[in-house]
Structure formats: structure tokens, C-alpha cells
Design a protein around this motif. Sequence first.
Motif, short mmCIF file in Angstrom:
data_model
loop_
_atom_site.label_atom_id
_atom_site.label_comp_id
_atom_site.label_asym_id
_atom_site.label_seq_id
_atom_site.Cartn_x
_atom_site.Cartn_y
_atom_site.Cartn_z
N SER A 309 26.80 -17.60 24.84
CA SER A 309 27.61 -18.81 24.66
C SER A 309 28.95 -18.69 25.35
O SER A 309 29.46 -19.66 25.92
N TRP A 310 29.55 -17.50 25.31
CA TRP A 310 30.81 -17.30 26.03
C TRP A 310 30.63 -17.59 27.52
O TRP A 310 31.50 -18.19 28.15
N ILE A 311 29.50 -17.17 28.05
CA ILE A 311 29.24 -17.40 29.48
C ILE A 311 29.10 -18.89 29.76
O ILE A 311 29.72 -19.42 30.70
N THR A 312 28.31 -19.58 28.96
CA THR A 312 28.13 -21.02 29.17
C THR A 312 29.46 -21.76 29.03
O THR A 312 29.79 -22.64 29.84
N ASP A 313 30.23 -21.42 28.00
CA ASP A 313 31.52 -22.08 27.79
C ASP A 313 32.49 -21.81 28.93
O ASP A 313 33.24 -22.71 29.36
N TYR A 314 32.51 -20.57 29.42
CA TYR A 314 33.39 -20.23 30.52
C TYR A 314 33.10 -21.09 31.75
O TYR A 314 34.01 -21.66 32.36
N LEU A 315 31.83 -21.20 32.08
CA LEU A 315 31.45 -21.98 33.25
C LEU A 315 31.65 -23.48 33.01
O LEU A 315 32.12 -24.20 33.88
N ALA A 316 31.30 -23.95 31.81
CA ALA A 316 31.43 -25.37 31.51
C ALA A 316 32.89 -25.79 31.44
O ALA A 316 33.24 -26.92 31.81
#
Length: 393
Positions: A309-316
Motif C-alpha cells: 500500500s505504501w508503494i501504491t500511495d507513493y505513486l498515486a
Amino acid sequence: MATQTFDTSDIDQYLGQPIESSQLREPIAANDIRRWVHAMHYPNRLHYDPDFAGEGRWGGLIAPQSFAIACDDGHGAAPACVGRIPESHLLFGGDEWFFNDVQIRPGDRISVLRVPYDYTVKDTGFAGPTCFQRGDNIYTNQHGEEIAKQRSTAIRYSAAAGGASTDTGNAQDPQWTPAELEALEDRKFSWIQGLHDLGHKPRYWDEVKVGDVLPERVFGPHSLASFATEWRAFYMSIWGAFKFRKQDLEAMGFTREMAGYENDPDMVLVNPELTDGAYIGPSRGHLNPEWARRIGMPRGYGYGASMGSWITDYLAGWTGEHGRVVHSIANYRGPALTGDITIQTAEVTEKSVTEDGTHLVHVKHRMENQLGTVMATGTAEIALPARPDGPAQ
């Protein structure tokens, strides 16, 4: 010969066959979304401030793309850990996400279809014969619209081998001076300021160049308290939120001592504390250093689903509300440990336009701690709008 002592044959009967899913009892609430971004260290006002969100593209609060995982009772790992492997432990090894252009909003009802996919056994330095098992979670809303598909990887290994590999010399949290913590706050806020600066504005595909580096994101230091906050943002940690499926954790290969009654639909009606996971059950290792060491971790450690989720949030967060993460791959190399910080970076490696006219930015991303130890790596494709009047001059 080594792999012959690690029996994975029971998995075969499940591959390609949908397995039972738990169901959320109530629709998504706005405060569920707020609790999620709070726990994931993601202060994007689009997901918690109704005044800001109401002025934007969606006209109100929407959930971040990462929120889908909160709607599953097993971090997305359930279809990746079916089948008995005697006397084994399990870690979340990574996941791949395929996102559709469907937002989760307050009032939605989310369902999950689970299908075990495949597995392979390899010898590893960590635990000898190790099973890398994959399974799909398909998330849909009440309209039958597919929100996302998550293909998770579980790492299953001998309980004895995993415990023997524990680095007991790394059991103490690193110490941070007040000056270091103050400097960390400045680094953390620099990324948050970028979210505020973008606001409701689009980030155009035409303005992004190959070789561009995304702003650094820093958060932490992690602690048992921060990991507990993450745990409580998942619906499965709330008594009665799910109509739980009946599962036998021992049949999946967990030792009885470790398995407990986590997510047991019968015990939750008798003594729900026994089903909580944070206290008793496979998840306790995250919040209990003694149990962490029993499965090969030196101290309390974070959740694989949170790392994804951290990865998705970072990119989003970099993408903004006029774009979306279309596809991402995350390979988990090491956990977030108490006392450590997490540092995220990414670089644009390619730009492309699909046959249907979707403008994509391709990135490689990296997650590491303060020592440079790699926690996760991967790639992603992000859809951005093209400037309606062509490239900026």
C-alpha cells in the motif's frame, strides 16, 4: 534431495479453483477511509478532507487505490497460502496489482473472489527448500464492476529452518537523536508539501521525461505502536466486521501453537480476543518481538500488505487525481522493522501510448531503510492525461 523433504503436494488440489471468501457486513464508511490513510502515513486530503475533496474531480471523498486490500480478511494472501505444508511458517513475498478506472467511495459494498494460481519450490539461503506460492484476489463493487486484481506471493518455509536463521544480534531498535528526528521531520514534510502543491491540478504526460526522479518519500521511525495502528485499519481486525469464512490454519501448515483462532467465525462469537491476531495467532509476530524471533525476524516487523500500500500511495500521490496507477509489481526483499525508517524513490524509465490511447509513464521504484537495506523493488505503469493543447512550450 533437499526439496523432497518439503512436501507441497497438498497445494495441487486447490490450483485454479475459487476458494471461500469472507464478506464485509456493512458498506464502506468515510471514517474507514480516513482511518486507512492515517494508518498508511498518507496525508492526501482527497481521502480525508471533504471540503478539499468536494472541490476536486470526484466531487467528494474517495478511497485511495491502496484501500482495496483493507477489504480482504487475509491481506490478499489467502489464495496464496492454501494447502498444507507440514510444520511451516509464512511471509508475504510481494504482489502484483492490476487497477481498473473504478473508484471506491463511501457507501460501496466490496466483494472478493479468490483463486489460487501456482507455486514453485526453490532452495534459499534463508530457509532451505522454500515454496513461492501465488494466488489472485479480484475486488468488485456492488455494481459488479471490477476494481482491481491482486496477484500475491506467499513465501512458505520450514518452521525449524526459519527459526534457526534469526539474527538475534539485530534485536534492538536503532536509536535516533533529537537532532536526527528533527531532520527526519523536514524530509517527511517535503513529500507532503508536494501533495499540497499539486492539489487538484493534473500532472500531464507531456511534461514528464524519461530519467525524471520522483520526490523522495520518508516516514517512520516505525514502532510497535505504528504497526498496531496499521493493523487496526484492516477490517479483519475489527470484531464482527466480516462474516468470516471457516478456515483451518493448521490445514494450511501453520503449527497449532502459532495458528490459534485468528479469524475463526465460531470463536469470535465466544471469546473474540482469541481471534484478534494481534494478541494470539499468526499475526502476533508483528507486534510481539518474542514471536517475531520465532519465525525468523529479529524484532517487531511491518505487514507485507502495508508495504504494498505504501508503494501504491507513493505513486498515486505523485500521479494526482487526474491519473491512476494502472499496474504495479512489488518484490519484497526485507521487512520494515521497529526503529527503522522507510525511504521511497522512483525513476521514470519509459513513456508509451497504448492502442486505446492511454498515455502511460513507466517507473521503477525502490524502498529501503536508513542503512540502505533494500525492503522492496519493482516497476509500475501510471496513466496520466495528455495536455489537451499539446506539449507545453
